[in-house]
Each structure stands twice: as C-alpha cells, then as structure tokens.
Design a protein around this motif. Structure first.
Motif, short mmCIF file in Angstrom:
data_model
loop_
_atom_site.label_atom_id
_atom_site.label_comp_id
_atom_site.label_asym_id
_atom_site.label_seq_id
_atom_site.Cartn_x
_atom_site.Cartn_y
_atom_site.Cartn_z
N ILE A 146 0.84 -1.21 0.00
CA ILE A 146 0.00 0.00 0.00
C ILE A 146 0.87 1.25 0.00
CG2 ILE A 146 -1.61 1.34 1.42
CD1 ILE A 146 -2.86 -1.39 2.24
N SER A 171 2.52 1.69 -3.51
CA SER A 171 1.58 2.14 -4.54
C SER A 171 1.11 3.56 -4.24
CB SER A 171 0.41 1.18 -4.69
OG SER A 171 -0.14 0.86 -3.44
N ALA A 172 0.99 3.94 -2.98
CA ALA A 172 0.62 5.32 -2.65
C ALA A 172 1.74 6.28 -3.05
CB ALA A 172 0.32 5.45 -1.16
#
Length: 188
Positions: free
Chosen positions: A31, A34-35
């Motif tokens: 996460i 990808s952020a």
C-alpha cells in the motif's frame, strides 16, 4: 448462517505465522509503495527526456574534448544532425561558435610553511548560437564550473588524476548546461 467465532479462528493462521498473501506487513508495504507511486505521478513528476530543438541541423567546428562530447550528446538524441565540415556549413540551420574553452588552476589556500594546501579548478566556456543569416539566437554567453580540491605534494600523481576526473566532471556539467540552453531556443 453467520460463521461462529470458533470457525473464524480456525480459518486464521496460527499466531506468528505468515499468511499465504504475505501477511499484514507485506500488505502495508504494498500500500505504501503504490501510494508513493501515485503521489509521484499526481505531482507531475517525470523523468528527464531528451531535449527538443527548434532546428534539425547544427554546424560546430569545435575540435576540443568539450566540443567532441557536445557533438556526441547532440547526435545521441537522434533528431539533430551535427555538421563539422566547413564545406557543408550552408546545409546547417544554425551555427554554434565555441569562442573559448579555458581550464584554470588557482591556489586558494597555503599552509603555515607557504606550501599549497587547496586549489580551485575552473572550466570556462564561451559560446554563441546564430542562424544561417547571422541573426544571434543566443548572444555570447559564458558558462563557468568550479571545483575545490585539496593538494598534497607527497601524492602528486594521485592529485593529478583527481584533477583530471574533476575536469571531466565539470566538462560533462557544462555540456549538459549548453544542451539545455540550445533547447531553450524556440524559433530560428
């Protein structure tokens, strides 16, 4: 029928074991990565592209190491033809004049015995860009790079090699600056 608490616990992996998907730590990392990638694209970040020039052919007669590196980098973009032969100067859209390419070595500091302790290396390049008709597209401009280097007379050969590396690094920086200046010309 809702699963009971005992059935849910039986389906979970034992305490401390890693689930087939990599566990919560792996999911958090995924996460975060990808952020981070999403933030970079959202802010307009992009890798530096090859410069786009307003002209397709350039004449330069510079036969110095700096001139040769500049020609090599200009040709590497694939969209610009660099002409070095004075007989073909009429086929060039613009003319790049390298007016000066000077290397300087200046003493900056001495020790208490009067021996050299630190030097400043300088690379000065003067150039101008003009059209075939003589119109100045970039007036005479000087680019200057400086590097400080310590000096020790007991390791002269090593210091000479270090100076050569620093001059080469400065030359590469000047070539990149020059290419950006050439790319800034919007019309000829």
């Amino acid at each position: 029928m809702a699963p009971t608490l005992a059935a849910t616990r039986a389906a979970l992996p034992p305490e401390g074991a890693v689930a087939p998907g990599g566990g919560p730590a792996a999911r958090r990392r995924l996460i975060l990565v990808s952020a981070g990638a999403g933030l970079l694209t959202a802010c307009g970040f992009q890798l530096r592209q090859a410069p786009h020039f307003a002209f397709t052919s350039l004449y330069s007669a510079a036969a110095t190491p700096l001139g040769n590196e500049l020609k090599r980098d200009l040709v590497a973009g694939g969209k610009l033809k660099v002409i070095s032969d004075a007989k073909q100067i009429d086929s060039a859209q613009v003319i790049l004049d390298i007016l000066g390419d000077q290397r300087e070595r200046v003493v900056v500091a001495l020790n208490s015995a009067g021996q050299v302790r630190e030097l400043e290396l300088r690379l000065r390049v003067r150039f101008r860009l003009r059209g075939k008709d003589g119109k100045e597209l970039i007036p005479e401009t000087e680019l200057l790079q400086r590097r400080n280097v310590s000096y020790n007379s007991s390791v002269v050969l090593a210091k000479e090699a270090e100076e050569a590396l620093l001059y080469r690094d400065m030359q590469t920086d000047v070539v990149q600056q020059l290419m950006r200046r050439l790319a800034a010309v919007k019309e000829i």
